[in-house]
Design an enzyme around this catalytic site. Sequence first.
Site, mmCIF file in Angstrom:
data_model
loop_
_atom_site.group_PDB
_atom_site.id
_atom_site.type_symbol
_atom_site.label_atom_id
_atom_site.label_comp_id
_atom_site.label_asym_id
_atom_site.label_seq_id
_atom_site.Cartn_x
_atom_site.Cartn_y
_atom_site.Cartn_z
ATOM 1 N N SER A 29 -68.894 14.337 4.127
ATOM 2 C CA SER A 29 -70.281 14.330 4.615
ATOM 3 C C SER A 29 -70.817 12.914 4.770
ATOM 4 C CB SER A 29 -71.208 15.054 3.630
ATOM 5 O OG SER A 29 -70.858 16.392 3.526
ATOM 6 N N HIS A 59 -70.659 16.856 9.611
ATOM 7 C CA HIS A 59 -69.239 16.711 9.896
ATOM 8 C C HIS A 59 -69.033 16.728 11.406
ATOM 9 C CE1 HIS A 59 -67.703 17.344 5.765
ATOM 10 N NE2 HIS A 59 -68.885 17.887 5.637
ATOM 11 N N HIS A 81 -64.359 23.871 4.337
ATOM 12 C CA HIS A 81 -64.569 24.067 2.898
ATOM 13 C C HIS A 81 -64.359 25.535 2.551
ATOM 14 C CE1 HIS A 81 -67.151 20.726 4.188
ATOM 15 N NE2 HIS A 81 -66.976 20.216 2.992
ATOM 16 N N TYR A 83 -66.187 27.349 0.841
ATOM 17 C CA TYR A 83 -67.440 28.117 0.856
ATOM 18 C C TYR A 83 -67.840 28.595 2.255
ATOM 19 C CZ TYR A 83 -69.612 23.623 2.204
ATOM 20 O OH TYR A 83 -69.932 22.450 2.833
ATOM 21 N N GLU A 84 -67.167 28.078 3.293
ATOM 22 C CA GLU A 84 -67.534 28.510 4.646
ATOM 23 C C GLU A 84 -67.022 29.917 4.955
ATOM 24 O OE1 GLU A 84 -66.843 25.372 7.706
ATOM 25 O OE2 GLU A 84 -66.465 24.135 5.942
ATOM 26 N N ALA A 111 -68.445 13.518 -0.474
ATOM 27 C CA ALA A 111 -69.710 13.227 -1.146
ATOM 28 C C ALA A 111 -69.703 13.997 -2.458
ATOM 29 C CB ALA A 111 -70.876 13.676 -0.273
ATOM 30 N N MET A 206 -67.526 19.820 -3.616
ATOM 31 C CA MET A 206 -67.093 21.121 -3.092
ATOM 32 C C MET A 206 -65.864 21.027 -2.187
ATOM 33 S SD MET A 206 -70.849 22.630 -2.179
ATOM 34 C CE MET A 206 -72.236 22.423 -3.311
ATOM 35 N N SER A 207 -65.082 19.955 -2.323
ATOM 36 C CA SER A 207 -63.931 19.794 -1.416
ATOM 37 C C SER A 207 -62.781 19.085 -2.121
ATOM 38 C CB SER A 207 -64.376 18.983 -0.188
ATOM 39 O OG SER A 207 -64.664 17.647 -0.559
ATOM 40 N N ASN A 230 -75.872 11.697 -5.346
ATOM 41 C CA ASN A 230 -76.947 12.141 -6.249
ATOM 42 C C ASN A 230 -76.404 12.206 -7.673
ATOM 43 O OD1 ASN A 230 -75.580 14.634 -4.830
ATOM 44 N ND2 ASN A 230 -76.223 15.365 -6.835
ATOM 45 N N HIS A 242 -78.555 19.432 0.612
ATOM 46 C CA HIS A 242 -77.592 18.924 1.604
ATOM 47 C C HIS A 242 -78.235 17.795 2.414
ATOM 48 C CE1 HIS A 242 -74.027 18.869 3.983
ATOM 49 N NE2 HIS A 242 -74.645 19.216 5.089
HETATM 50 N N1 HPA Z 1 -72.610 18.995 -6.421
HETATM 51 C C1 HPA Z 1 -71.628 19.463 -5.603
HETATM 52 N N2 HPA Z 1 -71.319 18.894 -4.464
HETATM 53 C C2 HPA Z 1 -71.996 17.798 -4.094
HETATM 54 C C3 HPA Z 1 -73.025 17.261 -4.889
HETATM 55 C C4 HPA Z 1 -73.333 17.899 -6.121
HETATM 56 O O1 HPA Z 1 -74.222 17.469 -6.877
HETATM 57 N N3 HPA Z 1 -73.489 16.162 -4.229
HETATM 58 C C5 HPA Z 1 -72.766 16.065 -3.081
HETATM 59 N N4 HPA Z 1 -71.868 17.045 -2.989
#
Ligand code: HPA
Length: 268
Positions: A29, A59, A81, A83-84, A111, A206-207, A230, A242
């Site tokens: 991302s 993306h 991903h 989750y998609e 990310a 998540m990847s 974050n 996101h």
């Molecule tokens: N959690 C999961 N995936 C992420 C996060 C998070 O805090 N930040 C960016 N991708």
Amino acid sequence: MSKNAEGLAAQIKAIAGGAPVRVGLILGSGLGHIADAVDGTAIPYGDLPGFPHAGVSGHNPDLVIGDLEGVRVAVFGGRSHYYEHGKADAMRLPLEVLRALGAEVMIATNAAGSMRPDMPTGSIMCLSDHINFSGLNPLIGEPTDARFVPMMDAYDPQIRASLRAAADATGTDMADGVYAWYSGPSFETPAEIKAIATLGADAVGMSTVPEVILARFLGLKSAAISTITNMAAGMGDEAISHEHTKAMAPIGAAKLETVLRQFLRDLK
Ligand code: HPA
């Protein structure tokens, strides 16, 4: 290697030239601009049957083959991903194609949220290892004994040392740490983050983990770098979304690009 991957590799070579690719880069991302820096040919995923429709905003779904800092690379501008669609092996075909194009190395970027106060938003982290917090695996259903992939040194020590040298040579701060894979798409609860941190992870996302498992399966050396967008849930006051991920990714992305470019210059 599937017939499909061999066929796609032949199609890609016909469009982009047949010289072997050395390094594959998967962009996370907010990192899409790295693909623009490559001097080469962009092929939309849509032209490559079986490639994922990378539909997550942030993306950019092109495969770009060409030269970056004097090294022939294949840059995957988007990933699929879990989750998609609930498929942990959605990146298997692209990685098989990468192998068929001659690559020996895959570097994934992502990310991630940080669990470490000394690794705030805007930091980058070179993965030393991972924790598969999802219980999923992209090799479930693979029928051959090759599915029993050893995961010692999954993040190749030599490549990590080269990335470290590249960070040092460019004066770029880069942490080392353990990444935990959380399936998403919801973010984690503060209690989950506490649990993941207690288990020994430094960042969460998540990847990447399924890609590294697949890369090892395919005989690709792998490495990965996170950009911290974050502090993870309950670890800071930032809103986690996101939108925030995409807004913050460029801070770390600039550092990541510096390290990657130096890594490639050294490889040349
Ligand atoms: N959690 C999961 N995936 C992420 C996060 C998070 O805090 N930040 C960016 N991708």
